[in-house]
Scaffold this active site. Structure first.
Site, PDB file in Angstrom:
ATOM      1  N   MET B 537    -129.332  89.444  72.792  1.00  0.00           N
ATOM      2  CA  MET B 537    -127.991  89.048  72.357  1.00  0.00           C
ATOM      3  C   MET B 537    -127.913  87.576  72.019  1.00  0.00           C
ATOM      4  O   MET B 537    -127.326  87.171  71.039  1.00  0.00           O
ATOM      5  CB  MET B 537    -126.965  89.383  73.448  1.00  0.00           C
ATOM      6  CG  MET B 537    -126.497  90.800  73.338  1.00  0.00           C
ATOM      7  SD  MET B 537    -125.488  91.269  74.700  1.00  0.00           S
ATOM      8  CE  MET B 537    -123.950  90.576  74.237  1.00  0.00           C
ATOM      9  N   CYS B 538    -128.465  86.751  72.844  1.00  0.00           N
ATOM     10  CA  CYS B 538    -128.479  85.331  72.483  1.00  0.00           C
ATOM     11  C   CYS B 538    -129.857  85.055  71.914  1.00  0.00           C
ATOM     12  O   CYS B 538    -130.846  85.547  72.408  1.00  0.00           O
ATOM     13  CB  CYS B 538    -128.300  84.443  73.694  1.00  0.00           C
ATOM     14  SG  CYS B 538    -127.201  85.155  74.898  1.00  0.00           S
ATOM     15  N   THR B 539    -129.889  84.312  70.911  1.00  0.00           N
ATOM     16  CA  THR B 539    -131.185  83.970  70.361  1.00  0.00           C
ATOM     17  C   THR B 539    -131.819  82.959  71.297  1.00  0.00           C
ATOM     18  O   THR B 539    -131.407  81.820  71.358  1.00  0.00           O
ATOM     19  CB  THR B 539    -131.021  83.341  68.973  1.00  0.00           C
ATOM     20  OG1 THR B 539    -130.067  84.098  68.249  1.00  0.00           O
ATOM     21  CG2 THR B 539    -132.333  83.320  68.230  1.00  0.00           C
TER      22      THR B 539
END
Lengths: 146, 674
Positions: B537-539
Site C-alpha cells: 500500500m505504501c511505496t
C-alpha cells in the site's frame, strides 16, 4: 509633501548642480586574511544614502561591458571558462564593518601566478610585479580609470 | 553688472548615517523628538572629465553626512570643513509634515545673526538644519535639509570682468603658500594679505585689524569653496558677505574674493582650480536680521519637498535573501554557462501533485533553481513517519491528527525563502477504477474545476503521487492543455522519471511524438490500491531513491526549458551517453546537455538508463480520442472513466486489441510433449 510657500524664489541662487543619477562609489583594496591576497571591495550608493541593488550595480560603468558575457580573458587565463569571472560576492568589509561588494579572492593567486610565469619576472622585483599583475587581472574586468 | 549666483549646497548622505540614526532611535531616542546636534562636512569643489565628451563636469556643491555625524567632536581631513547642524527626528509622517518648519529655520538664523552682531564669531556662519522621519518597518527615511543663507538686498554683483582663474590674479608662489597654509590648518574663511610676490593667510578673527588699515587693495577675502562651477561661488560665501557687510560696511562696498578650490597642488601641466572675482554691493549696513533662504529643493522636480532614502533593498532581510539567491544563480551563468536563461526557469510556474517524499524534494530543488511560483496539491495529512523522509515537515506538524500536507509544505517553503510564492491545496484527484459515489459528485466536480484552473495557471506539472491510476486525469489535462508534464514514480530500489510528449494536435504531422506514462502500457489504469497488503500500500523505497528521482525530474525539466523547442524537444539519438556526444551541437541538446525522454534508475547497480518511448495512438492517457472526448464532455467523461469499467478501453479501441491478442493466442497450436 510640497510646501511651496516655505520660502520665496531667490534670484541669487544658482540651480543646484546635482548630477541626475549620480552615485558615490568607495573602492578599497584589502588583504584577505584567509587567502592572503589583495581583494577588491567596493560599495556604491546614491546621494540619498540608498545603496544600489544588484541590478543597478551590474550596470555601473565600473564593469567593462563584456564582463558578464563569459568572455574569455586574455592569454594568461588558460583555465576553463569557469575561471573567467571572479565571484562577485556581498559581505562585510573586514575592517570597516560596512556592507560591501567584493571580488572573491579564491582564484586570484593562481591567475596572478600564470601572468608572472609568462612574464619571466626577476626575483627582486617580484612583489611589485605581483601587484602589477594583480591590477592587470582586475582591469580585465573593471574599468578603474578615474 | 550681473547678480552673483551662488551655488546652493546639495546634501550627500551616506548609508552609514541612516544605520546610525536607526540604532540611535531604537537605543537612545525612542520617541523623543528633541533637537540634537549633528556634524556634516564639505570639501573643495571637484569636477570630473566626462570620458565621452572630454568636458569637465562639475560635481555638486556637497554637504556630506556620514555615520560619524552623531559623534562629538567631529574630525575631518585637511581641506575639509566640519559643519554643525540642528537635527530633529519625528515619530510619525504626520508630525513630520505638519512640523513648523519656518519656526525651526528661524531659530537657526537667529543663532547665526547673533553670532554676527553680538559675538562677531565667523565660526557659526555655516549651519544646516535636518528634519527626518524614519519608517523602520519599511527601511525608508524621509528627510529635508535646509542651508540657511541671508538674502542681501540689494543683491551682490560681480564685476564685468566676471569670475576668472585665480592664477590670473595671483602668481604660482602666492597660490602655493596659500595652499600650504590651508593644508596645514584648514579654515572655512580666511583673509589673504599680499606683500609684493608673497601671500600670507590670516584667520577671519583678525578682520578688525585688516579692515582698520587703509589699503584694502592688498586684502583678499578667501573661503574654502565647495562649488566647482566656474561662475558660481559656493553657498558659504553668502553669509560671509553678510557678516563682513554688517560689521565693516564702509570697507566692503567692493570685496575681492578668492574661491579656494585646490585640494592638492596642481600636477605639472594642470591649471589651478581656484577662482577670483570682485563683488560689489550698493547696500547699506544691515541693522535688522535679513530674511533667509535655503530649504533644499528636490533634485529631480526642483520643488520644495522632502526627499526619501529607500534602503529596503539592502536592509530588509527578505530583500537581502532575494538578492543573495539571485546573485548565486547569476554566478552560475557568468562562470559556467553564459547562455543559460535563468529568467525562464525562474518564471516557470510549477504545480506539484503530491506533497510526499517526491513532492518535498522536487520543491526544494526547484527553489534552488530560483523558481518563484510553486503550488502543491495533496489530500492527506502529515503523519509520524513522514518527517524523516519528507524534508518540508517536522515533528510538530504531525500532532493533533497532522496538518494538511500541501498547505504545511507551502508554509515551510516560505520559512526557507520568504520571497517564494508558495500555496498548498487540499484536493483529491479522481481516479479510474475508483467509482465516485453520488453523494460526492458535486464536491468532486468542484475539485476537478479547481484542478483544471490550476493547470491553466501553471507551466509545468509534476506528477508525484503514490499510485498509478491517480496520474491518469493529470495526464489527460496536461496533454489537452499542452503543458510540460514531468512524471516520477518509485519502486523499492528503482525509479522512473520521464517527460510526457506533446499531444498529436499540437505536434507537426510526421513528428515522432514521445509517449506519456501510459503509452507503453496497454493496460488501462484500474484499481491497484484496494486489496493490497500493507507493504504494497505504501511505496516503501530505499530512502536515497526519492531525492535522486526528484532532483532528476527537476533537472530534466530545466534542461527541457533551455531547449529551443521546449515541449517538442526530440529525445537524444541512441548511444549518445558518452561525454563526447554531449559536447557536440546536436539538435537534441540544450545548453545543459541531453533532454532524454525517460530515465530509469536502478539503485542496486547505481545505474541510470535513458529510454525513449514513442507515443501510442491508442493510449488511454494522451491519445486524441481520449482528449477530444474530454474536451467535449468535460466532467461527464471523467465520471464515466472513474465509474465504468472498460469505458476507457472501448474509447481507445484497446478492447479490440485484447480480442485480437486473445484470438492470436488461441490460434497458436501448442505442441504438447508426448
Amino acid at each position: 509633501m510640497e510646501e511651496s510657500s516655505l520660502e520665496s524664489v531667490d534670484n541669487a541662487s544658482a540651480a543646484a548642480t546635482t548630477l541626475a543619477g549620480g552615485v558615490l562609489c568607495h573602492q578599497y583594496v584589502v588583504l584577505s586574511p584567509t587567502f592572503k591576497v589583495p581583494t577588491f571591495y567596493f560599495s556604491v550608493h546614491d546621494f540619498s544614502g540608498a545603496p544600489l541593488t544588484l541590478t543597478e550595480v551590474l550596470q555601473l560603468p565600473l564593469f567593462r561591458r563584456d564582463a558578464f558575457e563569459g568572455a574569455q580573458v586574455t592569454t594568461f587565463s588558460v583555465q576553463q571558462s569557469s575561471a573567467s569571472f571572479p565571484l562577485l560576492s556581498f559581505g562585510d568589509h573586514p575592517a570597516l564593518n560596512v556592507h560591501c561588494w567584493y571580488l572573491h579572492p579564491c582564484g586570484t593567486s593562481a591567475a596572478v601566478e600564470e601572468i608572472l610565469d609568462a612574464a619571466d619576472a626577476d626575483e627582486e622585483q617580484r612583489h611589485l610585479r605581483w601587484l602589477e599583475a594583480w591590477f592587470t587581472l582586475l582591469s580585465s574586468l573593471l574599468d578603474l580609470r578615474g | 553688472m550681473p547678480v552673483v549666483q551662488f551655488a546652493p549646497f546639495s546634501s550627500l548622505v551616506q548609508p552609514g548615517f541612516w544605520h546610525e540614526l536607526t540604532r540611535l532611535k531604537i537605543d537612545v531616542l525612542r520617541l523623543s523628538d528633541e533637537s540634537l546636534t549633528v556634524n556634516g562636512s564639505y570639501s573643495v569643489g571637484r569636477s570630473v572629465r566626462d570620458r565621452e565628451t572630454g568636458q569637465d563636469v562639475a560635481l555638486g556643491c556637497n554637504l556630506v553626512l556620514g555615520a560619524a555625524a552623531f559623534e562629538q567632536p567631529s574630525q575631518v581631513p585637511p581641506m575639509s570643513v566640519a559643519i554643525r547642524g540642528v537635527f530633529k527626528n519625528y515619530n510619525t509622517i504626520e508630525e513630520f509634515k505638519v512640523a513648523d518648519k519656518a519656526s525651526i529655520f528661524n531659530e537657526v538664523t537667529n543663532d547665526m545673526w547673533n553670532s554676527i552682531v553680538e559675538s562677531k564669531d565667523a565660526s557659526k556662519l555655516t549651519q544646516f538644519l535636518l528634519l527626518t522621519f524614519s519608517d523602520l518597518k519599511k527601511y525608508q527615511y524621509y528627510y529635508w535639509f535646509a542651508f540657511p543663507a541671508f538674502v542681501a538686498k540689494p543683491a551682490w554683483e560681480i564685476s564685468t570682468e566676471g569670475w576668472k582663474a585665480a592664477d590670473h590674479e595671483l602668481n604660482a608662489s602666492q597660490l602655493t603658500s596659500i595652499f600650504e597654509s590651508l593644508h596645514a590648518q584648514t579654515k572655512p574663511f580666511f583673509l589673504v594679505k599680499l606683500t609684493g610676490d608673497a601671500a600670507k593667510v590670516h584667520p577671519m578673527d583678525e578682520a578688525d585689524v585688516f579692515f582698520a588699515s587703509d589699503s584694502p587693495d592688498s586684502t583678499i577675502v578667501g573661503f574654502l569653496d565647495p562649488s566647482a562651477s566656474p561662475d558660481n561661488p559656493g553657498w558659504p560665501l553668502r553669509n560671509l558677505l553678510t557678516y563682513l557687510q554688517t560689521l565693516y560696511p564702509s570697507k566692503t562696498t567692493s570685496v575681492r574674493i578668492l574661491c579656494w578650490r585646490d585640494g592638492e597642488l596642481p600636477v605639472a601641466g594642470r591649471a589651478w582650480k581656484s577662482r577670483f572675482g570682485v563683488v560689489a554691493s550698493g547696500g547699506d549696513r544691515q541693522t535688522v536680521k535679513p530674511t533667509a533662504v535655503g530649504w533644499e529643493r528636490h533634485p529631480t522636480t526642483n520643488k520644495l519637498t522632502a526627499r526619501m532614502a529607500d534602503l529596503a533593498p539592502m536592509m530588509d532581510p527578505t530583500r537581502l535573501a532575494d538578492q543573495a539567491v539571485d546573485l548565486n544563480l547569476k554566478l552560475m551563468r557568468w562562470r559556467i554557462i553564459p547562455s543559460l536563461d535563468l529568467e525562464k526557469i525562474a518564471r516557470t510556474r510549477c504545480l506539484l501533485l503530491g506533497a510526499g517524499t517526491l513532492g518535498c524534494y522536487v520543491a526544494r530543488t526547484l527553489m534552488g533553481w530560483g523558481v518563484r511560483t510553486i503550488t502543491l496539491v495533496d489530500s492527506s495529512r502529515v503523519s509520524f513517519s513522514n518527517p524523516v523522509r519528507q524534508p518540508l515537515f517536522d515533528f510538530d506538524d504531525c500532532l493533533n491528527g497532522g496538518k494538511p500536507k500541501a498547505a504545511c509544505a507551502a508554509e515551510h517553503l516560505k520559512k526557507i525563502f520568504p520571497g517564494i510564492n508558495a500555496t498548498g491545496y487540499n484536493l483529491s484527484i479522481p481516479m479510474p477504477g475508483h467509482p465516485i459515489p453520488v453523494s460526492s459528485r458535486e464536491q468532486t466536480q468542484k475539485d476537478v474545476e479547481l484542478l483544471e484552473k490550476l493547470f491553466d495557471e501553471h507551466d509545468a506539472i509534476f506528477l508525484l503521487m503514490d499510485s498509478r491510476e491517480s496520474r491518469w486525469l493529470p495526464t489527460v489535462l496536461g496533454a489537452a492543455k499542452n503543458k510540460i508534464v514531468l512524471n516520477a514514480a518509485l519502486g523499492f530500489d528503482t525509479y522512473v522519471v520521464m517527460r510526457h510528449g506533446a499531444r498529436a494536435a499540437a505536434s507537426a504531422p510526421n513528428f515522432q511524438r514521445l509517449g506519456c506514462y501510459y503509452c507503453n502500457d496497454i493496460v488501462a489504469p484500474t484499481d491497484s490500491l484496494t486489496d493490497r497488503t500493507l507493504d504494497q500500500m505504501c511505496t516503501v523505497s530505499r530512502p536515497g531513491l526519492a531525492p535522486i528521482a526528484a532532483s532528476t525530474a527537476v533537472e530534466l525539466m530545466v534542461s527541457l526549458l533551455q531547449h529551443p523547442d521546449g515541449i517538442h524537444a526530440p529525445p537524444p539519438p541512441p548511444q549518445s551517453t558518452t561525454a563526447n556526444d554531449i559536447e557536440s551541437e546536436s539538435a537534441s541538446n540544450s545548453v545543459l546537455g541531453l533532454v532524454p525522454h525517460q530515465l530509469r534508475g536502478f539503485l542496486a547497480q547505481f545505474r541510470t538508463l535513458p529510454v525513449t518511448g514513442a507515443a501510442f495512438d491508442g493510449c488511454t492517457g494522451c491519445s486524441e480520442a481520449v482528449i477530444n472526448v474530454y474536451e467535449k464532455e468535460g466532467f461527464a467523461m471523467i465520471l464515466r472513466a472513474c465509474n465504468e469499467t472498460g469505458y476507457l478501453e472501448v474509447l481507445t479501441g484497446l478492447d479490440k486489441l485484447y480480442m485480437e491478442g486473445d484470438a492470436a493466442l488461441e490460434s497458436v497450436d501448442w505442441e504438447e510433449d508426448e
